[in-house]
Design a protein around this motif. Structure first.
Motif, PDB file in Angstrom:
ATOM      1  N   ALA A 191      44.886  47.835  24.920  1.00  0.00           N
ATOM      2  CA  ALA A 191      46.031  48.063  25.792  1.00  0.00           C
ATOM      3  C   ALA A 191      45.927  49.440  26.450  1.00  0.00           C
ATOM      4  N   VAL A 192      46.126  49.475  27.763  1.00  0.00           N
ATOM      5  CA  VAL A 192      46.047  50.728  28.517  1.00  0.00           C
ATOM      6  C   VAL A 192      47.257  50.804  29.443  1.00  0.00           C
ATOM      7  N   ASP A 193      48.080  51.831  29.254  1.00  0.00           N
ATOM      8  CA  ASP A 193      49.294  51.944  30.048  1.00  0.00           C
ATOM      9  C   ASP A 193      49.051  52.512  31.438  1.00  0.00           C
ATOM     10  N   GLU A 194      47.945  53.282  31.585  1.00  0.00           N
ATOM     11  CA  GLU A 194      47.766  54.015  32.832  1.00  0.00           C
ATOM     12  C   GLU A 194      47.087  53.213  33.930  1.00  0.00           C
ATOM     13  N   HIS A 195      46.803  51.943  33.666  1.00  0.00           N
ATOM     14  CA  HIS A 195      46.071  51.159  34.655  1.00  0.00           C
ATOM     15  C   HIS A 195      46.850  51.092  35.966  1.00  0.00           C
ATOM     16  N   GLN A 196      46.165  51.368  37.033  1.00  0.00           N
ATOM     17  CA  GLN A 196      46.788  51.361  38.352  1.00  0.00           C
ATOM     18  C   GLN A 196      46.077  50.330  39.220  1.00  0.00           C
ATOM     19  N   GLN A 197      46.763  49.249  39.577  1.00  0.00           N
ATOM     20  CA  GLN A 197      46.162  48.267  40.464  1.00  0.00           C
ATOM     21  C   GLN A 197      46.160  48.821  41.877  1.00  0.00           C
ATOM     22  N   PRO A 198      44.997  48.903  42.519  1.00  0.00           N
ATOM     23  CA  PRO A 198      44.979  49.359  43.911  1.00  0.00           C
ATOM     24  C   PRO A 198      45.627  48.325  44.818  1.00  0.00           C
ATOM     25  N   ALA A 199      46.166  48.793  45.907  1.00  0.00           N
ATOM     26  CA  ALA A 199      46.736  47.878  46.894  1.00  0.00           C
ATOM     27  C   ALA A 199      45.608  47.216  47.670  1.00  0.00           C
ATOM     28  N   HIS A 200      45.737  45.923  47.897  1.00  0.00           N
ATOM     29  CA  HIS A 200      44.747  45.173  48.668  1.00  0.00           C
ATOM     30  C   HIS A 200      45.380  44.741  49.989  1.00  0.00           C
ATOM     31  N   ALA A 201      44.648  44.918  51.067  1.00  0.00           N
ATOM     32  CA  ALA A 201      45.180  44.581  52.391  1.00  0.00           C
ATOM     33  C   ALA A 201      45.506  43.097  52.516  1.00  0.00           C
ATOM     34  N   ASN A 202      44.821  42.252  51.744  1.00  0.00           N
ATOM     35  CA  ASN A 202      45.096  40.812  51.795  1.00  0.00           C
ATOM     36  C   ASN A 202      46.233  40.400  50.860  1.00  0.00           C
ATOM     37  N   GLY A 203      46.819  41.357  50.137  1.00  0.00           N
ATOM     38  CA  GLY A 203      47.950  41.062  49.267  1.00  0.00           C
ATOM     39  C   GLY A 203      47.587  40.512  47.908  1.00  0.00           C
ATOM     40  N   ALA A 204      46.308  40.573  47.501  1.00  0.00           N
ATOM     41  CA  ALA A 204      45.865  40.004  46.230  1.00  0.00           C
ATOM     42  C   ALA A 204      46.580  40.645  45.049  1.00  0.00           C
ATOM     43  N   VAL A 205      46.957  39.802  44.073  1.00  0.00           N
ATOM     44  CA  VAL A 205      47.689  40.267  42.893  1.00  0.00           C
ATOM     45  C   VAL A 205      46.939  39.949  41.609  1.00  0.00           C
ATOM     46  N   ASP A 206      46.576  38.687  41.405  1.00  0.00           N
ATOM     47  CA  ASP A 206      45.968  38.252  40.141  1.00  0.00           C
ATOM     48  C   ASP A 206      44.920  37.174  40.382  1.00  0.00           C
ATOM     49  N   LEU A 207      43.957  37.115  39.477  1.00  0.00           N
ATOM     50  CA  LEU A 207      42.989  36.027  39.422  1.00  0.00           C
ATOM     51  C   LEU A 207      43.594  34.919  38.573  1.00  0.00           C
ATOM     52  N   VAL A 208      43.810  33.739  39.175  1.00  0.00           N
ATOM     53  CA  VAL A 208      44.570  32.698  38.486  1.00  0.00           C
ATOM     54  C   VAL A 208      43.846  31.355  38.396  1.00  0.00           C
ATOM     55  N   GLY A 209      42.586  31.279  38.813  1.00  0.00           N
ATOM     56  CA  GLY A 209      41.905  29.999  38.701  1.00  0.00           C
ATOM     57  C   GLY A 209      40.453  30.070  39.097  1.00  0.00           C
ATOM     58  N   CYS A 210      39.687  29.093  38.640  1.00  0.00           N
ATOM     59  CA  CYS A 210      38.304  28.940  39.093  1.00  0.00           C
ATOM     60  C   CYS A 210      37.946  27.468  39.050  1.00  0.00           C
ATOM     61  N   VAL A 211      36.926  27.106  39.816  1.00  0.00           N
ATOM     62  CA  VAL A 211      36.494  25.717  39.941  1.00  0.00           C
ATOM     63  C   VAL A 211      35.007  25.618  39.630  1.00  0.00           C
ATOM     64  N   LEU A 212      34.664  24.710  38.731  1.00  0.00           N
ATOM     65  CA  LEU A 212      33.275  24.439  38.361  1.00  0.00           C
ATOM     66  C   LEU A 212      32.910  23.043  38.828  1.00  0.00           C
ATOM     67  N   CYS A 213      31.862  22.945  39.634  1.00  0.00           N
ATOM     68  CA  CYS A 213      31.354  21.660  40.118  1.00  0.00           C
ATOM     69  C   CYS A 213      30.226  21.191  39.206  1.00  0.00           C
ATOM     70  N   VAL A 214      30.281  19.927  38.786  1.00  0.00           N
ATOM     71  CA  VAL A 214      29.267  19.384  37.880  1.00  0.00           C
ATOM     72  C   VAL A 214      28.792  18.034  38.404  1.00  0.00           C
ATOM     73  N   PRO A 215      27.574  17.611  38.021  1.00  0.00           N
ATOM     74  CA  PRO A 215      27.150  16.258  38.386  1.00  0.00           C
ATOM     75  C   PRO A 215      28.144  15.226  37.867  1.00  0.00           C
ATOM     76  N   ASP A 216      28.348  14.177  38.640  1.00  0.00           N
ATOM     77  CA  ASP A 216      29.359  13.183  38.272  1.00  0.00           C
ATOM     78  C   ASP A 216      29.194  12.674  36.844  1.00  0.00           C
ATOM     79  N   ASP A 217      27.955  12.363  36.462  1.00  0.00           N
ATOM     80  CA  ASP A 217      27.755  11.767  35.143  1.00  0.00           C
ATOM     81  C   ASP A 217      27.873  12.784  34.011  1.00  0.00           C
ATOM     82  N   GLU A 218      27.982  14.074  34.350  1.00  0.00           N
ATOM     83  CA  GLU A 218      28.116  15.103  33.318  1.00  0.00           C
ATOM     84  C   GLU A 218      29.542  15.593  33.147  1.00  0.00           C
TER      85      GLU A 218
END
Length: 324
Positions: A191-218
């Motif tokens: 735990a770190v209290d001093e963490h400072q999230q930089p401002a992003h021009a695109n408004g990004a806040v959090d990473l909330v998902g990812c997508v993995l592509c796999v062969p159909d039969d797998e």
């Protein structure tokens, strides 16, 4: 008792040209600090040299996106990179060098497949409990390791403790720390209290998902693997299997369905991570920024904007209106 996987710790994109990658991410509206590279002596008493990999982080509120490139022993660092000298006793140096070079070899193998997203690390509130659960499930891993990671504070960059493990493939002869889709692991931060999230021009806040592509039969077998990794069942819906974590999702999608689903676009090879999702406060302002920057994008549904992989280092970005 709560689950030992909470959400996403970070995703990582492996690139060949760090300077161009940083430029691309800044054009996409992310605030990106200069890359950093560890230095080590290659023998006791030798001068420190860049070794392993150079990386930078797009810091978000609770997690980050990593951009990483391989640095050959003794080769020049990427332009603008800063060094992080690693202090290690002489008797521990060979083991650390071997570990750093092994990780670099894994990154090289990923880059040889294609530049893009090859790293997915889950966040854990209790990594020792996660490791014990993986052991009980018969999932191979490299054990829990203590490291230092950089964070941005009001006083500048600071190194703080972290713990991580890498999940190993169960295929005979597979290198440690590398699965068919890339590098997968679990991390726990102090735990770190001093963490400072930089401002992003695109408004990004959090990473909330990812997508993995796999062969159909797998798809069924890959879903089974991830159920063991995450300690929870997937929700199945036709060609997709989705894991709902505490504050993020991981979606597995059959390759034949990828062109019809966000983020769209077939990867150069499968299995492959094809995209990640970033929450934003104001999707209209995000679209306004992307349009002004000349970034190609689509709007597949209300509250979402997709930047294609061709514009975003080989992995599509889904910007999604935040509900928090």
């Amino acid at each position: 008792m709560g689950r030992d996987i909470g959400g996403l710790h970070h995703v990582g994109l492996v690139v060949a040209d760090m300077a161009k990658a940083v430029e691309t991410c800044r054009r996409l509206g992310f605030t990106v600090p200069p890359p950093a590279c560890p230095t080590l002596p290659t023998a006791p008493g030798a001068p420190p040299r860049p070794v392993g990999a150079a990386n930078t982080h797009i810091y978000l509120r609770r997690n980050f996106v990593e951009i990483v490139t391989v640095v050959e022993d003794g080769q020049p660092m990427p332009a603008g990179a800063r060094t992080i000298p690693l202090d290690v006793p002489d008797d521990k140096l060979p083991g650390l060098l071997a570990a750093v070079r092994g990780a670099a070899a894994n990154l090289t193998a990923c880059l040889d497949r294609f530049p893009g997203m090859h790293i997915l690390i889950f966040d854990s509130p209790d990594i020792d409990r996660a490791a014990s659960r993986l052991d009980s499930a018969g999932v191979g891993h490299g054990g829990v390791h203590a490291v230092q990671r950089p964070i941005e504070t009001a006083d500048g960059t600071r190194m703080v403790p972290a713990h991580y493990l890498e999940i190993n493939s169960d295929e005979p002869g597979a290198p440690p720390g590398r699965l068919p889709e890339g590098r997968l692991g679990i991390a726990e931060n102090a735990a770190v209290d001093e963490h400072q999230q930089p401002a992003h021009a695109n408004g990004a806040v959090d990473l909330v998902g990812c997508v993995l592509c796999v062969p159909d039969d797998e798809l069924p077998e890959t879903a089974r693997r991830y159920e063991a990794y995450l300690g929870r069942a997937a929700g199945r819906d036709g060609p997709t299997a989705t894991f709902d974590l505490d504050d993020a999702t991981v979606t597995l999608v059959a390759a034949s369905a990828v062109p019809n689903l966000p983020p769209g676009g077939r990867p150069p090879a499968v299995p492959a991570f094809v995209g990640y999702t970033v929450a934003v406060h104001d999707i209209a302002r995000t679209e306004e920024y992307l349009r002004a920057a000349g970034v190609s994008h689509t709007k597949p549904r209300a509250g979402e904007i997709v930047v294609p992989a061709s514009e975003a280092l080989g992995a599509a970005i889904v910007f999604r209106s935040s509900t928090r």
